[in-house]
Design a protein around this motif. Structure first.
Motif, mmCIF file in Angstrom:
data_model
loop_
_atom_site.group_PDB
_atom_site.id
_atom_site.type_symbol
_atom_site.label_atom_id
_atom_site.label_comp_id
_atom_site.label_asym_id
_atom_site.label_seq_id
_atom_site.Cartn_x
_atom_site.Cartn_y
_atom_site.Cartn_z
ATOM 1 N N ALA A 1 -7.564 -13.483 2.304
ATOM 2 C CA ALA A 1 -8.039 -12.146 1.948
ATOM 3 C C ALA A 1 -9.307 -11.803 2.717
ATOM 4 O O ALA A 1 -9.468 -10.672 3.208
ATOM 5 C CB ALA A 1 -8.287 -12.059 0.446
ATOM 6 N N ALA B 1 -8.353 -11.014 6.313
ATOM 7 C CA ALA B 1 -7.756 -9.675 6.419
ATOM 8 C C ALA B 1 -8.827 -8.591 6.393
ATOM 9 O O ALA B 1 -8.777 -7.633 7.178
ATOM 10 C CB ALA B 1 -6.747 -9.456 5.287
ATOM 11 N N GLU B 2 -9.803 -8.735 5.505
ATOM 12 C CA GLU B 2 -10.887 -7.748 5.423
ATOM 13 C C GLU B 2 -11.659 -7.677 6.734
ATOM 14 O O GLU B 2 -11.989 -6.595 7.220
ATOM 15 C CB GLU B 2 -11.828 -8.094 4.264
ATOM 16 C CG GLU B 2 -11.237 -7.853 2.887
ATOM 17 C CD GLU B 2 -10.987 -6.380 2.616
ATOM 18 O OE1 GLU B 2 -11.653 -5.529 3.229
ATOM 19 O OE2 GLU B 2 -10.103 -6.080 1.788
ATOM 20 N N LEU C 1 -9.651 -5.951 9.581
ATOM 21 C CA LEU C 1 -9.420 -4.517 9.414
ATOM 22 C C LEU C 1 -10.712 -3.707 9.377
ATOM 23 O O LEU C 1 -10.675 -2.491 9.214
ATOM 24 C CB LEU C 1 -8.625 -4.269 8.126
ATOM 25 C CG LEU C 1 -7.260 -4.979 8.068
ATOM 26 C CD1 LEU C 1 -6.593 -4.723 6.716
ATOM 27 C CD2 LEU C 1 -6.367 -4.523 9.203
ATOM 28 N N GLU D 1 -1.419 -10.798 2.815
ATOM 29 C CA GLU D 1 -2.597 -9.966 2.594
ATOM 30 C C GLU D 1 -2.525 -8.674 3.406
ATOM 31 O O GLU D 1 -2.897 -7.597 2.921
ATOM 32 C CB GLU D 1 -3.864 -10.746 2.957
ATOM 33 C CG GLU D 1 -4.177 -11.915 2.039
ATOM 34 C CD GLU D 1 -4.586 -11.465 0.645
ATOM 35 O OE1 GLU D 1 -4.993 -10.296 0.480
ATOM 36 O OE2 GLU D 1 -4.499 -12.287 -0.285
ATOM 37 N N LEU D 2 -2.046 -8.768 4.638
ATOM 38 C CA LEU D 2 -1.919 -7.574 5.470
ATOM 39 C C LEU D 2 -0.887 -6.611 4.887
ATOM 40 O O LEU D 2 -1.115 -5.392 4.819
ATOM 41 C CB LEU D 2 -1.535 -7.967 6.898
ATOM 42 C CG LEU D 2 -2.615 -8.699 7.704
ATOM 43 C CD1 LEU D 2 -2.033 -9.247 9.006
ATOM 44 C CD2 LEU D 2 -3.798 -7.778 8.006
ATOM 45 N N ASP E 1 -0.020 -6.365 1.798
ATOM 46 C CA ASP E 1 -0.585 -5.787 0.571
ATOM 47 C C ASP E 1 -1.527 -4.620 0.880
ATOM 48 O O ASP E 1 -1.737 -3.752 0.032
ATOM 49 C CB ASP E 1 -1.348 -6.852 -0.210
ATOM 50 C CG ASP E 1 -0.420 -7.830 -0.916
ATOM 51 O OD1 ASP E 1 0.787 -7.532 -1.016
ATOM 52 O OD2 ASP E 1 -0.901 -8.891 -1.354
ATOM 53 N N ARG E 2 -2.082 -4.625 2.078
ATOM 54 C CA ARG E 2 -2.994 -3.551 2.499
ATOM 55 C C ARG E 2 -2.257 -2.497 3.323
ATOM 56 O O ARG E 2 -2.885 -1.726 4.051
ATOM 57 C CB ARG E 2 -4.167 -4.128 3.286
ATOM 58 C CG ARG E 2 -5.137 -4.946 2.413
ATOM 59 C CD ARG E 2 -6.018 -5.842 3.268
ATOM 60 N NE ARG E 2 -7.066 -6.473 2.485
ATOM 61 C CZ ARG E 2 -6.885 -7.504 1.657
ATOM 62 N NH1 ARG E 2 -5.675 -8.007 1.493
ATOM 63 N NH2 ARG E 2 -7.910 -8.024 0.997
ATOM 64 N N SER E 3 -0.938 -2.489 3.243
ATOM 65 C CA SER E 3 -0.086 -1.509 3.936
ATOM 66 C C SER E 3 -0.207 -1.603 5.455
ATOM 67 O O SER E 3 -0.069 -0.607 6.167
ATOM 68 C CB SER E 3 -0.425 -0.089 3.468
ATOM 69 O OG SER E 3 -0.199 0.037 2.077
#
Length: 340
Positions: free
Chosen positions: A228, A231-232, A235, A258-259, A261-263
């Motif tokens: 997570a 991913a943050e 992005l 995780e990616l 889940d963040r569309s």
């Protein structure tokens, strides 16, 4: 229960010949006799006395495996690579007539000393760093083989894979797909370990390609929320990468989740590459592009080498580590970058 005397009588050989076959002294027995004795042992279901064999040979017929495990809050075999490796080492040891004792700790030197108290004939050390070699050799009189270590010392017996080439191959794959902004994620604690070599290989691929850059290098282990955080980071910012290489399939698989889940579509908006080509890469969707290594072969070579050292056989390649190749396996998680 059958005895050694019965095996010798049925096979038509002396008890000493049977003992030589059981204890691996095959240079004293013909191949035909070895086959005949082994067949009789199987037919009579004879089980040799391990303690007697140990005393007769002045050996325990046990080898130890010390596993570096830095975080006791995590399961020891959380990474599938480690589980496969341990199982393969055990199978290879058993095939040679040896038993395997394993121990794990953040302190491999102290743990190796403890395992040695079991009268092990030799040790395989997995996950140590080059700086620990001197201390391990100073405190261990028995033969040592190191897995995935990058010591530059002569006479050190190391078995591993070509991690630099693996990282380079992963980078070249993404560059050939058209990616120009790449990222790397993995546990970067050691400056000369497996992950550092994979990152260095990626850097060499980028250095040879015009207009390609590594926009982010994210230090991340395999603990909770690590993917997570990666991913943050990926992005955030204006120079967002279109592809990321993770140092293991475990981290890569969690990162894909995780990616999504963040569309963020994988691979439509972000391509992802893992390492080791474990079952995770085939089970997940999209299936994971991964850099494969032959883990059972690595384990088998390490055990074979250790047993040759235990038996006192000369090893001409000492100081020249055995580095097995790594091969990219493309799957669904990598594709050309988005056009916008």
């Amino acid at each position: 229960m059958s005895s050694l005397r019965e095996v010798a009588a049925v096979a038509g050989v002396s008890r000493m010949t049977v003992s030589n076959v059981i204890n691996g002294h095959h240079h004293k027995v013909s191949a035909a006799t070895i086959a005949r004795v082994r067949q009789v042992i199987a037919d009579l279901e004879y089980v040799p006395d391990a303690q007697a064999r140990s005393l007769a040979a002045n050996r325990s017929r046990m080898i130890g495996m010390v596993i570096h495990h830095p975080d006791e809050r995590r399961d020891l075999l959380e990474n599938p690579h480690d589980a496969i490796l341990l199982g393969a080492v055990e199978r290879a040891a058993t095939a040679h007539g040896f038993s395997l004792i394993t121990a794990s700790s953040a302190d491999v030197v102290t743990t190796a000393r403890a395992v040695g108290s079991w009268r092990t004939d030799g040790l395989i050390v997995y996950g140590s760093v080059a700086d620990e070699i001197n201390e391990l050799e100073r405190t261990q009189a028995r033969p040592l083989v190191f897995l995935d270590n990058y010591s530059r010392q002569a006479r050190v017996h190391v078995v591993g894979v070509d991690d630099h080439h693996g990282g380079k191959t992963a980078g070249q794959h993404l560059i050939e797909l058209g990616h120009r902004r790449l990222a790397f994620a993995g546990p970067l604690g050691s400056t000369d370990g497996v992950v550092a070599r994979r990152l260095a290989g990626l850097r060499s691929a980028v250095a040879a390609a015009p207009h390609v850059e590594i926009t982010q290098v994210v230090s991340a282990d395999h603990g909770p929320c690590a993917a997570a955080r990666v991913a943050e980071r990926l992005l955030t910012g204006t120079n967002r990468p279109s592809a990321v290489i993770a140092a293991s399939d475990t981290l890569a698989g969690e990162l894909v989740g995780e990616l999504l889940d963040r569309s963020v579509d994988v691979p439509g908006q972000m391509s992802v590459v893992g390492f080791d080509d474990t079952a995770i890469s085939r089970w997940m969707r999209p299936q994971l592009t991964s850099v494969s290594q032959d883990i059972p072969a690595k384990a088998s070579i390490a055990v074979d080498l250790l047993i040759r050292l235990i038996e006192g056989e000369p090893h001409e390649e000492a100081g020249s580590p055995a580095r097995l190749p790594m091969v990219l396996v493309p799957r669904q998680s990598t594709a050309p970058p988005p056009t916008t």
